[in-house]
Design a protein around this motif. Structure first.
Motif, PDB file in Angstrom:
ATOM      1  N   MET A 193       0.826  -1.328   0.020  1.00 57.80           N
ATOM      2  CA  MET A 193       0.161   0.082   0.206  1.00 57.80           C
ATOM      3  C   MET A 193       0.809   1.326  -0.340  1.00 57.80           C
ATOM      4  O   MET A 193       0.414   2.174  -0.402  1.00 57.80           O
ATOM      5  CB  MET A 193      -1.212  -0.702   1.355  1.00 57.80           C
ATOM      6  CG  MET A 193      -1.937  -1.007   1.796  1.00 57.80           C
ATOM      7  SD  MET A 193      -2.785  -1.190   0.175  1.00 57.80           S
ATOM      8  CE  MET A 193      -4.535  -1.487   0.117  1.00 57.80           C
ATOM      9  N   VAL A 194       2.275   1.117   0.355  1.00 56.56           N
ATOM     10  CA  VAL A 194       2.627   2.087   0.851  1.00 56.56           C
ATOM     11  C   VAL A 194       3.621   2.388  -0.598  1.00 56.56           C
ATOM     12  O   VAL A 194       3.490   4.028  -0.971  1.00 56.56           O
ATOM     13  CB  VAL A 194       4.295   2.194   1.651  1.00 56.56           C
ATOM     14  CG1 VAL A 194       5.096   2.871   1.686  1.00 56.56           C
ATOM     15  CG2 VAL A 194       3.626   2.125   3.148  1.00 56.56           C
ATOM     16  N   GLU A 195       3.743   1.785  -1.245  1.00 52.50           N
ATOM     17  CA  GLU A 195       4.476   2.430  -2.696  1.00 52.50           C
ATOM     18  C   GLU A 195       3.114   2.715  -3.633  1.00 52.50           C
ATOM     19  O   GLU A 195       3.764   2.815  -4.181  1.00 52.50           O
ATOM     20  CB  GLU A 195       4.944   0.728  -3.567  1.00 52.50           C
ATOM     21  CG  GLU A 195       5.536   1.036  -4.429  1.00 52.50           C
ATOM     22  CD  GLU A 195       6.876   1.840  -4.557  1.00 52.50           C
ATOM     23  OE1 GLU A 195       6.441   2.643  -5.761  1.00 52.50           O
ATOM     24  OE2 GLU A 195       7.017   2.325  -3.811  1.00 52.50           O
ATOM     25  N   LEU A 196       2.162   2.220  -3.514  1.00 49.71           N
ATOM     26  CA  LEU A 196       0.830   2.053  -4.432  1.00 49.71           C
ATOM     27  C   LEU A 196       0.843   4.490  -4.085  1.00 49.71           C
ATOM     28  O   LEU A 196       0.785   4.693  -5.023  1.00 49.71           O
ATOM     29  CB  LEU A 196      -0.585   1.651  -4.174  1.00 49.71           C
ATOM     30  CG  LEU A 196      -1.339   2.155  -4.432  1.00 49.71           C
ATOM     31  CD1 LEU A 196      -1.577   2.493  -5.888  1.00 49.71           C
ATOM     32  CD2 LEU A 196      -3.113   1.244  -3.906  1.00 49.71           C
ATOM     33  N   ALA A 197       0.623   4.186  -2.583  1.00 46.78           N
ATOM     34  CA  ALA A 197       0.555   5.449  -2.234  1.00 46.78           C
ATOM     35  C   ALA A 197       1.461   6.473  -3.068  1.00 46.78           C
ATOM     36  O   ALA A 197       1.028   8.002  -3.470  1.00 46.78           O
ATOM     37  CB  ALA A 197       0.029   5.991  -1.369  1.00 46.78           C
ATOM     38  N   ARG A 198       2.207   6.212  -2.716  1.00 42.82           N
ATOM     39  CA  ARG A 198       4.608   7.060  -3.503  1.00 42.82           C
ATOM     40  C   ARG A 198       3.923   7.113  -4.959  1.00 42.82           C
ATOM     41  O   ARG A 198       3.823   7.935  -5.412  1.00 42.82           O
ATOM     42  CB  ARG A 198       5.533   5.835  -2.907  1.00 42.82           C
ATOM     43  CG  ARG A 198       6.383   7.170  -3.138  1.00 42.82           C
ATOM     44  CD  ARG A 198       7.727   6.812  -3.741  1.00 42.82           C
ATOM     45  NE  ARG A 198       7.451   5.065  -4.499  1.00 42.82           N
ATOM     46  CZ  ARG A 198       7.074   5.561  -5.889  1.00 42.82           C
ATOM     47  NH1 ARG A 198       7.653   6.936  -6.185  1.00 42.82           N
ATOM     48  NH2 ARG A 198       7.506   4.629  -6.310  1.00 42.82           N
ATOM     49  N   ALA A 199       3.653   5.832  -5.498  1.00 39.57           N
ATOM     50  CA  ALA A 199       2.927   6.099  -6.931  1.00 39.57           C
ATOM     51  C   ALA A 199       2.282   7.273  -7.372  1.00 39.57           C
ATOM     52  O   ALA A 199       2.710   7.584  -8.492  1.00 39.57           O
ATOM     53  CB  ALA A 199       3.001   4.617  -7.791  1.00 39.57           C
ATOM     54  N   ALA A 236      -7.529   0.665  -2.886  1.00 37.42           N
ATOM     55  CA  ALA A 236      -6.636   0.472  -3.618  1.00 37.42           C
ATOM     56  C   ALA A 236      -6.872  -0.086  -5.978  1.00 37.42           C
ATOM     57  O   ALA A 236      -6.233   0.816  -6.159  1.00 37.42           O
ATOM     58  CB  ALA A 236      -6.018  -0.868  -3.456  1.00 37.42           C
ATOM     59  N   GLU A 237      -7.584  -1.097  -5.547  1.00 37.81           N
ATOM     60  CA  GLU A 237      -7.667  -1.421  -6.715  1.00 37.81           C
ATOM     61  C   GLU A 237      -8.843   0.265  -7.533  1.00 37.81           C
ATOM     62  O   GLU A 237      -8.032   0.201  -8.505  1.00 37.81           O
ATOM     63  CB  GLU A 237      -9.325  -2.346  -7.001  1.00 37.81           C
ATOM     64  CG  GLU A 237      -8.353  -3.037  -7.269  1.00 37.81           C
ATOM     65  CD  GLU A 237      -7.218  -3.570  -8.054  1.00 37.81           C
ATOM     66  OE1 GLU A 237      -7.312  -3.020  -9.637  1.00 37.81           O
ATOM     67  OE2 GLU A 237      -6.613  -4.106  -8.253  1.00 37.81           O
ATOM     68  N   GLU A 238      -9.516   0.586  -7.016  1.00 38.50           N
ATOM     69  CA  GLU A 238     -10.392   2.155  -7.884  1.00 38.50           C
ATOM     70  C   GLU A 238      -9.437   3.254  -7.596  1.00 38.50           C
ATOM     71  O   GLU A 238      -9.215   3.353  -9.147  1.00 38.50           O
ATOM     72  CB  GLU A 238     -11.272   2.837  -6.677  1.00 38.50           C
ATOM     73  CG  GLU A 238     -11.964   3.872  -7.776  1.00 38.50           C
ATOM     74  CD  GLU A 238     -13.982   3.985  -6.798  1.00 38.50           C
ATOM     75  OE1 GLU A 238     -13.978   4.969  -6.845  1.00 38.50           O
ATOM     76  OE2 GLU A 238     -13.336   3.809  -5.359  1.00 38.50           O
ATOM     77  N   LEU A 239      -8.197   3.075  -7.448  1.00 39.89           N
ATOM     78  CA  LEU A 239      -7.045   4.302  -7.357  1.00 39.89           C
ATOM     79  C   LEU A 239      -5.936   3.959  -8.508  1.00 39.89           C
ATOM     80  O   LEU A 239      -5.334   4.604  -9.383  1.00 39.89           O
ATOM     81  CB  LEU A 239      -6.823   4.308  -6.232  1.00 39.89           C
ATOM     82  CG  LEU A 239      -5.013   5.803  -5.995  1.00 39.89           C
ATOM     83  CD1 LEU A 239      -5.973   6.483  -5.743  1.00 39.89           C
ATOM     84  CD2 LEU A 239      -4.064   5.153  -4.440  1.00 39.89           C
ATOM     85  N   ARG A 240      -5.942   2.369  -8.874  1.00 39.22           N
ATOM     86  CA  ARG A 240      -5.621   2.535  -9.622  1.00 39.22           C
ATOM     87  C   ARG A 240      -6.038   2.308 -10.666  1.00 39.22           C
ATOM     88  O   ARG A 240      -4.791   2.756 -11.718  1.00 39.22           O
ATOM     89  CB  ARG A 240      -4.821   0.961  -9.141  1.00 39.22           C
ATOM     90  CG  ARG A 240      -3.666   0.314  -8.384  1.00 39.22           C
ATOM     91  CD  ARG A 240      -3.670  -0.793  -8.717  1.00 39.22           C
ATOM     92  NE  ARG A 240      -2.937  -1.650  -6.907  1.00 39.22           N
ATOM     93  CZ  ARG A 240      -2.756  -2.105  -6.171  1.00 39.22           C
ATOM     94  NH1 ARG A 240      -4.155  -2.156  -5.656  1.00 39.22           N
ATOM     95  NH2 ARG A 240      -1.939  -2.838  -5.629  1.00 39.22           N
TER      96      ARG A 240
END
Length: 134
Positions: free
Chosen positions: A1-7, A88-92
């Motif tokens: 989750m941290v990597e997704l948030a950073r990206a 998370a999936e919706e953010l992606r």
């Protein structure tokens, strides 16, 4: 989750200075409306203020401010994902729709250099290019 948030933080701030900004803004605000409705209006205003700050920073060559804005949004998105991991999936999906090249992995840098001599011509484009010569 941290990597997704950073990206995602990097992507959202980077997209603020592109033609995809309105679509990105709408997607991020809609995400907040579903995940944390009471904060959505505030996030909308913060996105607009951040865009103003980003454009001013770019105009002044202030890379540090741009980096700080990316980190700020990465932190906000990390907290949202911690509170609501199901988004998370919706953010992606939002990021993929707004910037298909990113795949939530951050921005891509393209550098082009060309030199023409004499009567030579150079045409460069990062995407579509239409040239009509008469």
């Amino acid at each position: 989750m941290v990597e997704l948030a950073r990206a995602a933080g990097v992507a959202v701030v980077t997209l603020m200075a592109t033609d995809a900004w309105e679509r990105t803004r709408e997607g991020v605000v809609a995400l907040w409306r579903r995940a944390s409705p009471s904060r959505a209006d505030g996030v909308e205003g913060e996105l607009d203020a951040t865009r103003d700050d980003l454009l001013a920073a770019r105009e002044n060559g202030d890379d540090l401010t741009e980096q700080e804005l990316r980190e700020e949004w990465a932190g906000r998105l990390r907290r949202l994902l911690r509170e609501q991991p199901e988004v998370a999936e919706e953010l992606r999906r939002i990021l993929a729709e707004c910037d298909p090249d990113s795949q939530a992995s951050g921005p891509t840098t393209v550098r082009m250099r060309a030199e023409a001599t004499g009567s030579g011509r150079v045409y460069q484009a990062g995407r579509d290019q239409h040239i009509t010569e008469r």
